[in-house]
Design a protein around this motif. Structure first.
Motif, short mmCIF file in Angstrom:
data_model
loop_
_atom_site.label_atom_id
_atom_site.label_comp_id
_atom_site.label_asym_id
_atom_site.label_seq_id
_atom_site.Cartn_x
_atom_site.Cartn_y
_atom_site.Cartn_z
N GLN A 1 0.65 -1.21 0.03
CA GLN A 1 -0.01 0.06 0.12
C GLN A 1 0.89 1.15 -0.01
O GLN A 1 0.64 2.31 0.62
CB GLN A 1 -0.90 0.01 1.02
N VAL B 1 -3.25 1.80 7.84
CA VAL B 1 -3.31 0.60 7.19
C VAL B 1 -3.34 -0.45 8.47
O VAL B 1 -2.83 -1.61 8.18
CB VAL B 1 -1.93 0.26 6.40
N ARG C 1 -3.26 1.23 -8.25
CA ARG C 1 -3.16 1.22 -6.73
C ARG C 1 -2.19 0.33 -6.29
O ARG C 1 -1.69 0.56 -5.14
CB ARG C 1 -4.70 1.01 -6.20
#
Length: 264
Positions: free
Chosen positions: A60, A73, A252
């Motif tokens: 991420q 996260v 992403r």
């Protein structure tokens, strides 16, 4: 034309079709304008979205060390039922967790490859549905915090999927279904704590993606293994760029990678 920047998930606008933007520190690209153009994407280096260092991205957009420090996260992101801010219990940063968890959340049904149940903050409607590549979505409940949304999703997962088949989504292998009918069938399984928040509206959100050609077979581009790729852009769906040869690139999933993008 050439652009360089660190990848972050594409920003979107709900229009017909969806408008996509790649936003860099000092520039941006209106991605819809690149359809039918040849692009070269070249991996330059890593840039962790937290520390900014050239350290291999773990998940991420964060390097390994920062992934286990950043409050955005924590486990409660992927598993909302683990949220504890409503109990005044900290995971990584209670102030941040209260800000995110203690706000209205939506439990919804979306259809991208199949009908699935999901959770998002109310402020992320319809962004969350766009990012999933859903062509239609409907709200089930609107609850005041993330925990209630999480336990509702867990209860409904016994009766409807909670995952998207990304390959089917990208090939547009989708069946039209009545989300209203699905939602009404699920009503009885909503936990007691969330029943009062049920949304009886029949309003479905319809989403149209800018795709000129869907792939018959899907090949995923990994820039760390293939650091340079050239192809003709044929579509954008979810957070994916779709190329003429069936190659797809998940923007992403590549957050934190610095890339050069050449446009022919």
């Amino acid at each position: 034309m050439q652009y360089q920047g660190v990848l972050r998930k594409m920003q979107t606008e709900l229009k017909a079709p969806i408008q996509y933007y790649l936003v860099f520190d000092s520039d941006f690209i209106q991605v819809n304008q690149l359809l039918d153009k040849e692009l070269t994407i070249r991996f330059v280096k890593y840039q962790c979205l937290a520390c900014g260092e050239n350290k291999k991205i773990y998940r991420q957009g964060y390097c390994y060390d920062d992934f286990y420090k950043q409050p955005d996260v924590g486990d409660w992101i992927m598993k909302p039922e683990l949220s504890t801010a409503h109990l005044d219990i900290e995971d990584r940063d209670l102030e941040y967790e209260k800000k995110v968890q203690l706000q209205p959340h939506i439990v919804y049904l979306a259809n991208s490859s199949n009908v699935k149940v999901g959770v998002t903050r109310k402020t992320q409607v319809p962004t969350r549905w766009i990012d999933q590549g859903a062509h239609e979505a409907i709200e089930i409940v609107e609850v005041p915090n993330r925990y209630l949304a999480g336990i509702t999703e867990v209860a409904l997962k016994d009766y409807v999927a909670d995952k998207t088949n990304w390959r089917k989504m990208l090939k547009n292998d989708v069946e039209d279904e009545s989300l209203v009918v699905h939602r009404d069938k699920l009503k009885e399984y909503i936990p007691e704590e969330a029943k009062a928040y049920y949304i009886a509206s029949n309003k479905e959100t319809e989403i149209e993606f800018p795709v000129l050609q869907y792939p018959e077979k899907v090949k995923s581009l990994n820039l760390e293994k293939t650091p340079e790729f050239t192809g003709v852009l044929k579509g954008i769906k979810g957070q994916y760029l779709i190329f003429e040869d069936g190659t797809v690139f998940n923007v992403r999933n590549n957050e934190g990678l610095v890339v050069d993008i050449d446009i022919q």
